[in-house]
Design a protein around this motif. Structure first.
Motif, PDB file in Angstrom:
ATOM      1  N   ASN A 133       0.237   1.988  -3.575  1.00  0.00           N
ATOM      2  CA  ASN A 133      -0.093   0.679  -2.996  1.00  0.00           C
ATOM      3  C   ASN A 133       1.065   0.051  -2.225  1.00  0.00           C
ATOM      4  N   LEU A 134       1.782   0.871  -1.476  1.00  0.00           N
ATOM      5  CA  LEU A 134       2.887   0.368  -0.667  1.00  0.00           C
ATOM      6  C   LEU A 134       2.397   0.096   0.757  1.00  0.00           C
ATOM      7  N   VAL A 135       3.269  -0.557   1.541  1.00  0.00           N
ATOM      8  CA  VAL A 135       2.950  -0.798   2.954  1.00  0.00           C
ATOM      9  C   VAL A 135       3.957   0.030   3.767  1.00  0.00           C
ATOM     10  N   PRO A 136       3.631   1.296   4.014  1.00  0.00           N
ATOM     11  CA  PRO A 136       4.610   2.197   4.628  1.00  0.00           C
ATOM     12  C   PRO A 136       5.173   1.714   5.961  1.00  0.00           C
ATOM     13  N   GLN A 137       4.356   1.041   6.783  1.00  0.00           N
ATOM     14  CA  GLN A 137       4.908   0.636   8.083  1.00  0.00           C
ATOM     15  C   GLN A 137       6.037  -0.392   7.915  1.00  0.00           C
ATOM     16  N   MET A 138       5.971  -1.204   6.846  1.00  0.00           N
ATOM     17  CA  MET A 138       7.049  -2.175   6.608  1.00  0.00           C
ATOM     18  C   MET A 138       8.274  -1.480   6.004  1.00  0.00           C
ATOM     19  N   LEU A 139       8.013  -0.499   5.132  1.00  0.00           N
ATOM     20  CA  LEU A 139       9.136   0.276   4.579  1.00  0.00           C
ATOM     21  C   LEU A 139       9.865   1.007   5.699  1.00  0.00           C
ATOM     22  N   CYS A 140       9.084   1.508   6.644  1.00  0.00           N
ATOM     23  CA  CYS A 140       9.641   2.245   7.777  1.00  0.00           C
ATOM     24  C   CYS A 140      10.603   1.352   8.562  1.00  0.00           C
ATOM     25  N   LYS A 141      10.192   0.108   8.778  1.00  0.00           N
ATOM     26  CA  LYS A 141      11.032  -0.850   9.515  1.00  0.00           C
ATOM     27  C   LYS A 141      12.332  -1.103   8.746  1.00  0.00           C
ATOM     28  N   ALA A 142      12.193  -1.247   7.427  1.00  0.00           N
ATOM     29  CA  ALA A 142      13.390  -1.506   6.608  1.00  0.00           C
ATOM     30  C   ALA A 142      14.369  -0.327   6.678  1.00  0.00           C
ATOM     31  N   VAL A 143      13.824   0.899   6.662  1.00  0.00           N
ATOM     32  CA  VAL A 143      14.715   2.080   6.733  1.00  0.00           C
ATOM     33  C   VAL A 143      15.386   2.136   8.097  1.00  0.00           C
ATOM     34  N   LYS A 144      14.586   1.886   9.158  1.00  0.00           N
ATOM     35  CA  LYS A 144      15.150   1.934  10.515  1.00  0.00           C
ATOM     36  C   LYS A 144      16.281   0.921  10.667  1.00  0.00           C
TER      37      LYS A 144
ATOM     38  N   MET B 291      11.541   9.493   5.916  1.00  0.00           N
ATOM     39  CA  MET B 291      12.338   8.263   6.009  1.00  0.00           C
ATOM     40  C   MET B 291      12.466   7.607   4.628  1.00  0.00           C
ATOM     41  N   PHE B 292      11.388   7.683   3.831  1.00  0.00           N
ATOM     42  CA  PHE B 292      11.437   7.030   2.517  1.00  0.00           C
ATOM     43  C   PHE B 292      12.310   7.815   1.537  1.00  0.00           C
ATOM     44  N   ILE B 293      12.352   9.132   1.719  1.00  0.00           N
ATOM     45  CA  ILE B 293      13.256   9.936   0.881  1.00  0.00           C
ATOM     46  C   ILE B 293      14.694   9.491   1.167  1.00  0.00           C
ATOM     47  N   MET B 294      14.985   9.286   2.452  1.00  0.00           N
ATOM     48  CA  MET B 294      16.332   8.816   2.820  1.00  0.00           C
ATOM     49  C   MET B 294      16.568   7.404   2.294  1.00  0.00           C
ATOM     50  N   GLY B 295      15.541   6.549   2.423  1.00  0.00           N
ATOM     51  CA  GLY B 295      15.670   5.162   1.960  1.00  0.00           C
ATOM     52  C   GLY B 295      15.961   5.092   0.464  1.00  0.00           C
ATOM     53  N   LYS B 296      15.251   5.923  -0.308  1.00  0.00           N
ATOM     54  CA  LYS B 296      15.462   5.927  -1.767  1.00  0.00           C
ATOM     55  C   LYS B 296      16.870   6.423  -2.095  1.00  0.00           C
ATOM     56  N   ALA B 297      17.299   7.463  -1.366  1.00  0.00           N
ATOM     57  CA  ALA B 297      18.640   8.004  -1.622  1.00  0.00           C
ATOM     58  C   ALA B 297      19.693   6.957  -1.313  1.00  0.00           C
ATOM     59  N   GLU B 298      19.463   6.184  -0.257  1.00  0.00           N
ATOM     60  CA  GLU B 298      20.438   5.158   0.125  1.00  0.00           C
ATOM     61  C   GLU B 298      20.501   4.044  -0.937  1.00  0.00           C
ATOM     62  N   VAL B 299      19.342   3.662  -1.480  1.00  0.00           N
ATOM     63  CA  VAL B 299      19.331   2.632  -2.534  1.00  0.00           C
ATOM     64  C   VAL B 299      20.128   3.137  -3.737  1.00  0.00           C
ATOM     65  N   LYS B 300      19.902   4.419  -4.095  1.00  0.00           N
ATOM     66  CA  LYS B 300      20.605   4.977  -5.260  1.00  0.00           C
ATOM     67  C   LYS B 300      22.101   5.063  -5.014  1.00  0.00           C
TER      68      LYS B 300
END
Ligand code: SF4
Ligand code: SF4
Length: 275
Positions: A211-222, A256-265
């Motif tokens: 139940n995520l909003v991938p297009q918003m996550l994408c913007k955050a990663v970018k 992109m989300f795999i990268m985003g998660k790695a960056e958070v960690k």
């Protein structure tokens, strides 16, 4: 990948025996075999080995993707939800897949440690697609050779499933206890994709099992905005690949989300905490 399906068909008795012992380790435990409803032969096999006094049941699951991950399975069988901060035990569950159950049988009944994996070698680029019992540590290149080798037109080989596997740069890497399969493609769909801008169609959102909003996550990663990625629930992404698959703009969202998660960690580690 059909390997767990084959293990259920061919090692059903051993799987039920292993789970019978596991059930005795936990007071009031009940074993539920969650099997998708397109695998009626596996359901029949497992059902045939369950005795009336076993605290065991079969839950026929709707055939869909993703279904095999811990979170999806727990929800499908019990209706309980867990998130990235929780363990299956928090939902009073333990999830054991078919191959692991068979490994438990081998350890308990045959005194055999985990020295083999069952793997599927598949894809239009493989000469003889099949499932194999493979010693852990064997080169994946040799596993492919056992399947008749690759066709000359192969352009991409991935380790793992079609939606979650990763491209292999070198085939001469060892089989690990987590290896499940190898797929060879003669056409690289990803390389052939022409990426364009998000058209805000919402398709990615409609298929996300978390139940995520991938297009918003994408913007955050970018924008390299890890705080926003986290506040949008990015850590709950189970990397299923569904959003990338449906995106008409061909945006590689999951990567992109795999990268985003790695960056958070790594940010948490830099700050002295852990995620
Ligand atoms: S990969 Fe995409 S669809 Fe799958 S959980 Fe992550 S955001 Fe949702
Ligand atoms: S599916 Fe692709 S184009 Fe549509 S909203 Fe999601 S990211 Fe944008």
């Amino acid at each position: 990948l059909t390997v767990d399906y084959r293990v259920m068909l061919e090692k059903g008795e051993q799987i039920v025996k292993a789970m019978r012992i596991v059930s005795k380790l936990f007071e009031n435990a009940k074993i539920v075999f969650g099997i998708e409803d397109n695998k009626s032969d596996s359901i029949k096999v497992i059902n045939g080995f369950i005795k009336p006094d076993d605290k065991m049941d079969i839950c026929q699951l709707k055939t869909k993707y993703p279904q095999g991950g811990e979170r999806s399975l727990i929800y499908a069988v019990t209706g309980r939800k867990i998130n990235s901060h929780m363990l299956p035990a928090d939902a009073k569950c333990i999830v054991i897949n078919a191959s692991t159950a068979y490994a438990i049988y081998n350890a308990l009944y045959e005194n055999l440690p985990l020295i083999h994996r069952y793997m599927t070698v598949s894809g239009e680029g493989v000469n003889n697609c099949n499932n194999f019992k493979v010693p852990i540590g064997m080169s994946q290149k040799d596993v492919i050779e056992a399947a008749g080798g690759l066709k000359p037109e192969v352009c991409k080989v991935i380790a793992g499933g079609p939606m979650t596997g990763s491209a292999m740069g070198n085939l001469d890497v060892p089989v690990q206890k987590t290896s499940s399969g190898i797929i060879a493609f003669t056409f690289d769909d990803v390389a052939a994709m022409n990426q364009s801008n998000c058209i805000h169609c919402g398709k990615c959102m409609s298929v996300c099992p978390s139940n995520l909003v991938p297009q918003m996550l994408c913007k955050a990663v970018k924008e390299n905005d890890t705080d926003r990625f986290e506040s949008l629930g990015g850590m709950e992404c189970v990397q299923c690949g569904c959003c990338s698959y449906v995106c008409p703009a061909k945006i590689p969202l999951t990567g992109m989300f795999i990268m985003g998660k790695a960056e958070v960690k790594s940010k948490a580690k830099r700050n002295g905490g852990a995620k």
